[in-house]
Design an enzyme around this catalytic site. Sequence first.
Site, mmCIF file in Angstrom:
data_model
loop_
_atom_site.group_PDB
_atom_site.id
_atom_site.type_symbol
_atom_site.label_atom_id
_atom_site.label_comp_id
_atom_site.label_asym_id
_atom_site.label_seq_id
_atom_site.Cartn_x
_atom_site.Cartn_y
_atom_site.Cartn_z
ATOM 1 N N ASP A 58 0.586 0.016 13.374
ATOM 2 C CA ASP A 58 1.063 1.293 13.922
ATOM 3 C C ASP A 58 1.471 1.200 15.385
ATOM 4 O O ASP A 58 2.173 2.055 15.893
ATOM 5 C CB ASP A 58 -0.012 2.373 13.748
ATOM 6 C CG ASP A 58 -1.371 1.920 14.269
ATOM 7 O OD1 ASP A 58 -1.549 1.832 15.493
ATOM 8 O OD2 ASP A 58 -2.269 1.645 13.439
ATOM 9 N N GLY A 78 -3.405 -12.031 8.837
ATOM 10 C CA GLY A 78 -3.984 -12.615 10.047
ATOM 11 C C GLY A 78 -4.459 -14.045 9.840
ATOM 12 O O GLY A 78 -4.225 -14.921 10.688
ATOM 13 N N ASP A 88 -7.517 -5.065 14.811
ATOM 14 C CA ASP A 88 -7.409 -3.619 14.578
ATOM 15 C C ASP A 88 -7.123 -3.420 13.097
ATOM 16 O O ASP A 88 -6.013 -3.052 12.702
ATOM 17 C CB ASP A 88 -6.297 -3.052 15.467
ATOM 18 C CG ASP A 88 -6.120 -1.556 15.279
ATOM 19 O OD1 ASP A 88 -6.954 -0.930 14.598
ATOM 20 O OD2 ASP A 88 -5.125 -1.031 15.811
ATOM 21 N N SER A 89 -8.135 -3.650 12.282
ATOM 22 C CA SER A 89 -7.912 -3.723 10.839
ATOM 23 C C SER A 89 -8.159 -2.380 10.157
ATOM 24 O O SER A 89 -8.767 -1.469 10.729
ATOM 25 C CB SER A 89 -8.866 -4.751 10.236
ATOM 26 O OG SER A 89 -10.170 -4.220 10.250
ATOM 27 N N THR A 90 -7.731 -2.306 8.904
ATOM 28 C CA THR A 90 -8.178 -1.241 8.015
ATOM 29 C C THR A 90 -9.611 -1.558 7.587
ATOM 30 O O THR A 90 -10.194 -2.563 8.008
ATOM 31 C CB THR A 90 -7.251 -1.159 6.788
ATOM 32 O OG1 THR A 90 -7.119 -2.484 6.239
ATOM 33 C CG2 THR A 90 -5.866 -0.653 7.169
ATOM 34 N N ASP A 134 0.701 -8.145 11.418
ATOM 35 C CA ASP A 134 0.252 -7.179 10.401
ATOM 36 C C ASP A 134 0.938 -7.543 9.094
ATOM 37 O O ASP A 134 2.158 -7.785 9.077
ATOM 38 C CB ASP A 134 0.598 -5.749 10.824
ATOM 39 C CG ASP A 134 -0.104 -4.715 9.945
ATOM 40 O OD1 ASP A 134 -0.877 -3.898 10.479
ATOM 41 O OD2 ASP A 134 0.111 -4.726 8.710
ATOM 42 N N GLN A 139 0.833 -1.211 0.000
ATOM 43 C CA GLN A 139 0.000 0.000 0.000
ATOM 44 C C GLN A 139 0.868 1.261 0.000
ATOM 45 O O GLN A 139 2.070 1.195 0.263
ATOM 46 C CB GLN A 139 -0.898 0.002 1.237
ATOM 47 C CG GLN A 139 -0.125 -0.107 2.543
ATOM 48 C CD GLN A 139 -0.949 -0.659 3.694
ATOM 49 O OE1 GLN A 139 -2.168 -0.600 3.682
ATOM 50 N NE2 GLN A 139 -0.281 -1.189 4.715
HETATM 51 N N1 SPD Z 1 -11.887 4.277 7.984
HETATM 52 C C1 SPD Z 1 -10.678 3.999 8.687
HETATM 53 C C2 SPD Z 1 -10.839 2.908 9.704
HETATM 54 C C3 SPD Z 1 -9.523 2.554 10.301
HETATM 55 C C4 SPD Z 1 -9.618 1.585 11.423
HETATM 56 N N2 SPD Z 1 -8.310 1.101 11.850
HETATM 57 C C5 SPD Z 1 -7.406 2.062 12.329
HETATM 58 C C6 SPD Z 1 -6.102 1.463 12.768
HETATM 59 C C7 SPD Z 1 -5.466 2.241 13.862
HETATM 60 N N3 SPD Z 1 -4.589 1.452 14.648
#
Ligand code: SPD
Length: 277
Positions: free
Chosen positions: A86, A138, A155-157, A106, A31
């Site tokens: 992060d 994961g 703790d995903s995107t 991650d 990414q």
């Molecule tokens: N729309 C963005 C959602 C992001 C959720 N995950 C954030 C990760 C922070 N550790």
Amino acid sequence: MSDLWESDPFSPIGYYYKDLTLLHEELSDYQAVQIYEHSFFGRMLVLDGVVQLTQRDEHFYHEMIVHPAMHAHPNPKQVLVIGGGDGGSIREVLRHPSVEAAVLVDIDGRVSDVVTEWIPSVASALSDSRVERQDQGGAAFLESDQREFDVVIIDSTDPVGPATELFESAFYAQVFLRLRDDGIVVTQSESLHFHSDFVRAVQQRMAEQFPIVDCYTQALSTYAGNWWTFSIASKATDTRISARTPIDGLRYYDAEVHRAAFLPQRVLKQVRSGTFL
Ligand code: SPD
């Protein structure tokens, strides 16, 4: 100075940030990774054009994705964080003195490296000796690693691209197998304003595996939709009840926040039946 149109593909709107300074930009194997500085939000992590955290409000998100599950568990020792490269969730996990080991899985190890360099207040705990970093997806990790955990934090995107698998029934089935008998899993599950159908799907998929499923929320300024949900499931524990005195040093979470964060049962029923919005 530059401006940023945040182009979140999972949201019906975009955000326009004025007067940013781009501090770092790279294309990792997975990414685009960017760090900006903003006069109001401070430093910001942006992945593929989507804001993941800002210095101003990240503690609300990271405290709330971590501490309800960690406090509902009587004695969390082994913790798995999936996503969250992060380091913000790991930082909160390691505030619990009971934690002996925290595994961070991650897919993109560059996120940890970049945030360590540019936003150390978020990534500082990644160097703790209790942390083991695994740079892989994961689902692949859970297939190949047989260890058991007390708490799993996802703790995903957003659920697009590689993160999609982290919201599937098959993935929750894998998580169930790796949790101990009193284990708890929590995942960020998007906005109640914008994605109530998605929240409903996550709740249903968790309920296929877990006897106890619940949902709590937290208002967040930087994620489109703002009324952010966390879906939480357990094998044996009522996660609405905090099992322990809140740990010291937190900026937001406490016992009263824990109680107030869970959706009222009537609203939860509406979400699960598709009548909420
Ligand atoms: N729309 C963005 C959602 C992001 C959720 N995950 C954030 C990760 C922070 N550790």
